[in-house]
Each structure stands twice: as C-alpha cells, then as structure tokens.
Motif scaffolding. Structure first.
Motif, PDB file in Angstrom:
ATOM      1  N   SER A 295       0.843  -1.192   0.000  1.00 40.77           N
ATOM      2  CA  SER A 295       0.000   0.000   0.000  1.00 40.77           C
ATOM      3  C   SER A 295       0.883   1.249   0.000  1.00 40.77           C
ATOM      4  O   SER A 295       2.108   1.153   0.110  1.00 40.77           O
ATOM      5  N   PHE A 296       0.244   2.422  -0.070  1.00 39.55           N
ATOM      6  CA  PHE A 296       0.938   3.689  -0.337  1.00 39.55           C
ATOM      7  C   PHE A 296       2.190   3.910   0.517  1.00 39.55           C
ATOM      8  O   PHE A 296       3.290   4.061  -0.015  1.00 39.55           O
ATOM      9  N   GLU A 297       2.048   3.922   1.828  1.00 37.71           N
ATOM     10  CA  GLU A 297       3.181   4.267   2.694  1.00 37.71           C
ATOM     11  C   GLU A 297       4.324   3.265   2.574  1.00 37.71           C
ATOM     12  O   GLU A 297       5.501   3.639   2.528  1.00 37.71           O
ATOM     13  N   LYS A 298       3.969   1.976   2.522  1.00 40.68           N
ATOM     14  CA  LYS A 298       5.002   0.943   2.383  1.00 40.68           C
ATOM     15  C   LYS A 298       5.640   0.991   0.993  1.00 40.68           C
ATOM     16  O   LYS A 298       6.836   0.691   0.833  1.00 40.68           O
ATOM     17  N   LEU A 299       4.857   1.381   0.004  1.00 38.31           N
ATOM     18  CA  LEU A 299       5.394   1.533  -1.355  1.00 38.31           C
ATOM     19  C   LEU A 299       6.450   2.631  -1.393  1.00 38.31           C
ATOM     20  O   LEU A 299       7.536   2.448  -1.953  1.00 38.31           O
ATOM     21  N   ILE A 300       6.122   3.777  -0.802  1.00 41.12           N
ATOM     22  CA  ILE A 300       7.068   4.897  -0.773  1.00 41.12           C
ATOM     23  C   ILE A 300       8.373   4.469  -0.106  1.00 41.12           C
ATOM     24  O   ILE A 300       9.473   4.743  -0.611  1.00 41.12           O
ATOM     25  N   HIS A 301       8.267   3.771   1.020  1.00 42.41           N
ATOM     26  CA  HIS A 301       9.464   3.309   1.721  1.00 42.41           C
ATOM     27  C   HIS A 301      10.269   2.339   0.845  1.00 42.41           C
ATOM     28  O   HIS A 301      11.495   2.456   0.736  1.00 42.41           O
ATOM     29  N   ALA A 302       9.574   1.393   0.208  1.00 37.74           N
ATOM     30  CA  ALA A 302      10.257   0.384  -0.613  1.00 37.74           C
ATOM     31  C   ALA A 302      10.945   1.017  -1.822  1.00 37.74           C
ATOM     32  O   ALA A 302      12.044   0.609  -2.213  1.00 37.74           O
TER      33      ALA A 302
END
Length: 323
Positions: A295-302
């Motif tokens: 999802s969005f937040e985990k995508l940004i981190h990845a």
C-alpha cells in the motif's frame, strides 16, 4: 519545486575513527575477510587493465581510432565496467571533456580565482552534505571540500543561467574522486552543455524542466513495460516524482551503492541518459512481485530503500541492458 531542494538535506554525523575504509574510500562498519576471492578478482582485473591500456593507448592517444574501428567491442567492454584505475581517463575520453579542456586553456583558473558567484554561500552550506562518509570530503575545509567548492563555484560563474543547484554537488564530487579539479569542471561542462549527448542543464534550470520531462516519460515507460505495476501505482497515487527525481538529478550517485553507481556512470557517459531509464525500469521489474502487494506508505518506503540483492550490478545491469 525548489531547485535547491532537489535532494533531501543530510547533516553528517560523527564517524567512528576506527572504521575501515572500502576500496573506494568510503567508511564502512562491517569488514568481511574474503582474501581468496579478492586474489582471484585482482588477477582478472589485471587482465582487463591490460586490454584497456592497449585499447586506449598512451594517455588516450589510440582511443578515437579504436572506437571508430571497433565500436561494438568498446560498448561491450564499457558495459562490463571500466577498470577503476583507468576510469578517470576513460570518462574524459568518452564524455568529450578532454577536448573541451584542450580548447580552453586557463579558463578554469580564471573562473576560480578572479570571478565571484552569487551562489557561493549556497555551495558552502551544502559542501559537507556531499558524500559525507568519504574520507576525501570529510575534513571541514580540507582538500576535498575545497576542490568541490572550486568546481561548483567555477561552474556557477561559467553558466550563470544555471548557477548552482544542490544535486550538482554529487556529480562534481563523484568526478573529483577520479580526476583533477580542472578535469572534473570540464566534464561537468561536457554533461550540462551536451558535448556528446543531449545537454543536461535542464535538470538544474528554474522549474527543473528536464526532470519534469524525464519523470513524465518514465511514468509512461512503467505503464508500457510493467502494466500491472503501473496500474497499481495509479491506484495508490504513486508517481515517479515521489521516488525517481534524484535518480535523474544525480544519475544515481546520491543514494545508490557506489560500485553500482560507477558501473551506471560508465555506461551513462558513453550511451547517454537512456541507461537511467533502463536501470529504473530494471529495479522496478526486479522488485515487481513485492511492490505490487504494498500500500501507499510501504510503497514509498520500498521505492526509496531497495533490497541489497537488487543493487548487485551483475544482476541489475544485464536486466537493464535487455530493456
């Protein structure tokens, strides 16, 4: 988007005095002992150096002739990686900066010593943020920081329309690890003014027009080459400006492992900016199955913290070349 904020601010912390230094001059915490593998690597490197010396000639005297005769051999060898001891010379030869240097004797000295720049305070402020874990740039007002200041100040005078933008420090810093101040300056000029490939100055002009163009193109390439991931990014409202701006602004020199960044630069200087697109797509392709489930937040981190195995040049670059 503020030109001076193209890269995240980074304030260097204290570095342990007993840390070891890797082969490129960066402080490292963990040292693995693999002397047998290193010995094998050194013998292979020595063979490659002999081939390259024969190819470029004394001081690069045979280079242009060899490129005309065997362009495919040159391309293949560059993609395998330029030997580190010859990198500085070869980068100058393939970028066109050596010719600029020879055509402009005394110009760099004039820019450094006799001219003033409106960007001097900005440059001074950012110097310590450029490769803060590299021994050459660590000492405050040391030789590395002085050289970096001189190159950036000279360019800000040479091209007052561009002046200075923070991301330029990583380009100049990378070059200074392999060549003199004057050589690094003219290679920066060759890149931004387009001595061989399309000019890069649009990456640093007001409004970052070339960054906007490249991000637009990259978004469409993701949809074309990785349609499922492209759809997932659209649903999660992820666009390349959230993760890929510094890829283009610093040509991967800001946050990528240094051995990978060098291999990319070898190809970038010879083949142009398309390698940045290819490496970006290869990274997303390699991590596709993981990214598509986030999802969005985990995508940004990845997307800002790729796994170590994805950063292996011997895995990532062949994928990039095939795109």
């Amino acid at each position: 988007m503020d030109r001076s904020r193209g890269i995240n601010d980074y304030e260097p912390g204290p570095v342990p005095s007993e840390s070891r230094v890797d082969r490129y001059g960066f402080i490292k915490q963990n040292v693995s002992n693999s002397s047998a593998a290193e010995g094998l690597g050194k013998s292979r490197e020595a063979r490659r150096v002999r081939k390259w010396r024969k190819m470029i000639g004394v001081g690069g005297s045979d280079w242009k002739h060899y490129v005309r005769r065997k362009p495919h051999v040159v391309k293949r060898r560059i993609r395998k990686g330029i030997p580190d001891c010859l990198r500085g010379l070869v980068w100058q030869l393939i970028s066109g900066s050596r010719d600029l240097l020879l055509m402009n004797p005394g110009v760099y000295e004039q820019l450094v010593i006799y001219e003033t720049s409106a960007s001097e305070l900005d440059i001074i402020r950012d110097i310590s943020r450029t490769f803060p874990t590299h021994v050459f740039f660590q000492q405050r007002h040391g030789p590395g920081q002085r050289s970096l200041y001189n190159v950036l100040k000279a360019y800000s005078v040479f091209d007052r329309a561009v002046g200075y933008v923070q991301g330029m420090g990583f380009l100049a810093g990378l070059l200074l690890l392999y060549m003199s101040e004057e050589d690094a300056f003219w290679l920066l000029v060759a890149l931004l003014k387009g001595a061989v490939h399309a000019p890069m100055e649009g990456l640093y002009q007001v409004g970052l027009p070339l960054v906007q163009q490249y991000l637009f193109q990259f978004e469409h390439l993701v949809r074309e080459h990785l349609p499922k991931l492209g759809e997932h990014f659209s649903r999660e409202m992820i666009n390349p400006s959230m993760y890929a701006s510094q890829w283009f602004i610093t040509v991967f020199s800001y946050s990528f492992p240094f051995p990978l960044a060098l291999r990319i630069w070898d190809v970038f200087l010879f083949e142009g900016v398309k390698i940045v697109f290819k490496v970006g797509l290869a990274l997303l392709k390699y991590c596709h199955d993981d990214l598509i489930n986030l999802s969005f937040e985990k995508l940004i981190h990845a997307l800002r913290n790729f796994p170590e195995d994805a950063m292996n040049p011997d895995i990532l670059l062949p994928m990039a070349y095939s795109i």
